[in-house]
Design a protein around this motif. Structure first.
Motif, short mmCIF file in Angstrom:
data_model
loop_
_atom_site.label_atom_id
_atom_site.label_comp_id
_atom_site.label_asym_id
_atom_site.label_seq_id
_atom_site.Cartn_x
_atom_site.Cartn_y
_atom_site.Cartn_z
N MET A 34 0.53 -1.24 -0.06
CA MET A 34 -0.31 -0.13 -0.02
C MET A 34 0.53 0.95 0.10
N ILE A 35 1.71 1.20 1.17
CA ILE A 35 2.50 2.49 0.86
C ILE A 35 3.84 2.92 -0.72
N GLY A 36 4.44 1.19 -0.43
CA GLY A 36 5.35 1.59 -1.81
C GLY A 36 4.29 2.04 -2.83
N SER A 37 3.70 1.35 -2.72
CA SER A 37 2.11 2.20 -4.43
C SER A 37 2.03 3.47 -3.81
N LEU A 38 1.80 3.55 -3.21
CA LEU A 38 0.74 5.65 -2.91
C LEU A 38 2.34 6.11 -3.63
N VAL A 39 3.73 6.18 -2.58
CA VAL A 39 4.00 6.80 -3.01
C VAL A 39 4.57 6.89 -4.91
N VAL A 40 4.81 5.80 -5.17
CA VAL A 40 5.33 6.11 -6.55
C VAL A 40 3.90 6.62 -7.23
N ALA A 41 3.03 6.31 -7.16
CA ALA A 41 1.42 6.38 -7.54
C ALA A 41 1.15 8.61 -7.41
N THR A 42 1.93 8.69 -6.08
CA THR A 42 1.96 9.73 -5.82
C THR A 42 2.81 10.67 -6.47
N LEU A 43 4.28 10.38 -7.12
CA LEU A 43 5.68 11.17 -7.80
C LEU A 43 4.91 10.60 -8.89
N LEU A 44 3.87 9.45 -10.08
CA LEU A 44 3.81 10.00 -11.55
C LEU A 44 3.04 11.38 -11.00
N SER A 45 2.05 11.29 -10.57
CA SER A 45 0.75 12.18 -10.60
C SER A 45 1.24 13.45 -10.72
N TYR A 46 2.14 13.56 -9.50
CA TYR A 46 2.90 15.11 -9.96
C TYR A 46 4.02 15.37 -10.64
N ARG A 47 5.01 14.23 -11.43
CA ARG A 47 5.67 15.03 -12.26
C ARG A 47 4.90 15.20 -13.73
N LYS A 48 3.22 13.97 -13.95
CA LYS A 48 2.50 13.63 -14.79
C LYS A 48 3.59 13.48 -16.14
N PRO A 49 3.86 12.56 -16.26
CA PRO A 49 4.51 12.02 -17.53
C PRO A 49 3.61 12.23 -18.69
N GLN A 50 4.10 12.25 -20.33
CA GLN A 50 3.37 12.40 -20.75
C GLN A 50 2.38 10.95 -21.27
N PHE A 51 2.90 10.42 -21.23
CA PHE A 51 1.97 8.93 -22.32
C PHE A 51 1.53 8.08 -21.08
N LEU A 52 1.29 9.20 -19.18
CA LEU A 52 0.58 8.60 -17.93
C LEU A 52 -0.65 9.51 -18.26
N GLN A 53 -0.78 10.48 -19.02
CA GLN A 53 -1.15 11.78 -18.90
C GLN A 53 -2.68 10.93 -17.94
N THR A 54 -3.81 11.15 -17.11
CA THR A 54 -4.94 11.24 -16.72
C THR A 54 -5.94 12.37 -16.62
N ASN A 55 -6.92 12.40 -16.13
CA ASN A 55 -7.92 13.60 -16.07
C ASN A 55 -7.81 13.68 -14.08
N GLU A 56 -8.57 15.35 -14.15
CA GLU A 56 -8.05 15.77 -12.84
C GLU A 56 -8.82 14.40 -11.82
N GLN A 57 -10.10 13.54 -11.61
CA GLN A 57 -10.61 12.46 -10.74
C GLN A 57 -9.27 11.77 -11.07
N GLY A 58 -8.51 11.55 -11.43
CA GLY A 58 -7.27 10.93 -11.57
C GLY A 58 -7.69 9.18 -12.42
N ILE A 59 -7.31 8.18 -12.22
CA ILE A 59 -8.14 6.62 -13.14
C ILE A 59 -9.11 6.53 -12.95
N SER A 60 -9.43 5.48 -13.76
CA SER A 60 -10.39 5.61 -13.57
C SER A 60 -11.58 5.09 -12.24
N LYS A 61 -13.00 5.01 -11.73
CA LYS A 61 -13.80 4.74 -11.12
C LYS A 61 -14.20 3.01 -10.65
N PHE A 62 -13.18 2.95 -12.36
CA PHE A 62 -13.02 1.03 -12.31
C PHE A 62 -12.79 0.03 -10.87
#
Length: 374
Positions: A34-62
């Motif tokens: 949980m913690i490790g995935s949260l840290v990396v996901a937060t860093l990816l969202s912070y840096r926002k690389p072009q190939f991972l661009q998501t909408n403002e609500q993040g990834i799909s609610k699914f």
């Protein structure tokens, strides 16, 4: 952006986030994924690389719903005949512990809200002892700052895991390993049997039904709480009919997947303004958590004096940490691991069911007070 492209980017985001969980899992913590995935996901969202661009609500609610449903099934399975038996035998002590947990949680949240710049709901959900995996998911549903909730929950869990086993083992007892066999039996996933697969499908169906009903009844985080209640009722009813606990095929991989999906969903919604005033919030969270732990020691001492429950068992049962960590520690320190697991599970259920409405009532009361004073 077409649906296939969105799906691919979501999958890439989740897979990259899981790398952090995989690396932190080597620490031996059950919440490492949980913690490790949260840290990396937060860093990816912070840096926002072009190939991972998501909408403002993040990834799909699914993906969030799947993670929450897996978590609900995991928690629901823990409500079995053994837990109910332990509750009946020690109901007064357990009720006292649960009430005090709620009181300390509300006090901690109120202090954090009054003396920091964070909003009320974020403060209350951050200090609620409902688990690092569950509370950010519910906080998201009510519009709280999930980044701050996750940070405060992480601080609490780490302090509890680091402090309580060390203090208890150093001041009270010498660790033993006589319960190693029992520990392995309790913590390890059961071996696969074909008959267990039918019960697994039954629990998945019960979880889905509970989640749908939870949505209709407007439960907070229905995919967690609804599925948990659906599985708990189905599990208890089925076990009562056959006279023993029914065991489903449920490997630890499912809980790992739940942690990755929930952490990735939370991290994907991160943005820079979430961290405004974080320094003071972290300091206050540390103070509130330490105060919570000290109060827990006091209540555990009272329970041990008024009942036949040992101080070690009461302390580990009341500790606002993880179920797996506290249960393992109780075995190593010769505590009553069944009692510890029962109280930890019931505490999380009580927190998930009763604290959100309580927080909503406090928020409504404060808004009314502001309107009247204005």
């Amino acid at each position: 952006m077409n649906k296939n492209n969105i799906f691919f980017r979501n999958m890439m985001f989740i897979l990259l986030s899981s790398i952090g969980g995989f690396l932190l899992s080597f620490t031996g913590l059950s919440i490492g994924w949980m913690i490790g995935s949260l840290v990396v996901a937060t860093l990816l969202s912070y840096r926002k690389p072009q190939f991972l661009q998501t909408n403002e609500q993040g990834i799909s609610k699914f993906w969030t719903c799947i993670g929450q449903c897996l978590l609900g099934i995991e928690l629901g399975q823990k409500i079995n005949l053994s837990v109910m038996s332990v509750f009946m035998e020690n109901s007064l002590a357990i009720i006292f512990m649960l009430i005090m947990s709620i009181i300390f949680s509300i006090i901690s949240g109120y202090v954090l809200w009054k003396f920091s710049k964070t909003d009320m709901l974020t403060s209350f959900y951050g200090t609620a002892p409902g688990g690092l995996t569950a509370m950010p998911s519910i906080a998201e549903e009510v519009g709280a700052n999930t980044a701050i909730v996750s940070i405060i929950q992480t601080i609490r869990v780490f302090l509890v895991i680091l402090m309580i086993p060390m203090i208890v083992s150093y001041l009270l007892v010498t660790p033993h390993h006589s319960g190693a066999a029992n520990s392995a039996l309790m913590m390890a996933a059961p071996e696969f049997q074909f008959t267990q697969l039918f019960w697994t499908f039954a629990l998945v169906f019960a979880a889905w039904g509970g989640a749908i009903l939870g949505k209709k009844l407007k439960f907070p985080a229905p995919w967690t709480i609804g599925s948990m209640l659906g599985v708990a009722i189905f599990q208890t009813a089925g076990s009562s009919m056959v006279g023993h606990d029914l065991i489903a095929w449920w490997p630890t991989t499912f809980m790992i997947l739940a942690q990755i999906l929930i952490a990735s969903s939370i991290g994907a919604m991160f943005h820079k303004n979430m961290l405004i005033g974080l320094g003071k919030i972290v300091n206050l969270a540390l103070i509130c958590t330490i105060g919570f732990i000290l109060a827990m020691f006091g209540c555990s001492f009272i329970v041990s004096k008024l009942t036949e429950i040992t101080f070690v068992t009461a302390t580990l049962a009341f500790a606002p940490g993880g179920i797996a960590e506290m249960a393992t520690t109780s075995v190593l320190l010769d505590g009553d691991s069944t009692f510890v697991v029962a109280v930890q599970v019931l505490r999380i259920i009580v927190v998930l069911l009763f604290l959100p409405p309580c927080f909503k009532f406090i928020e409504h009361y404060e808004k009314k007070k502001v309107e009247l004073s204005g």
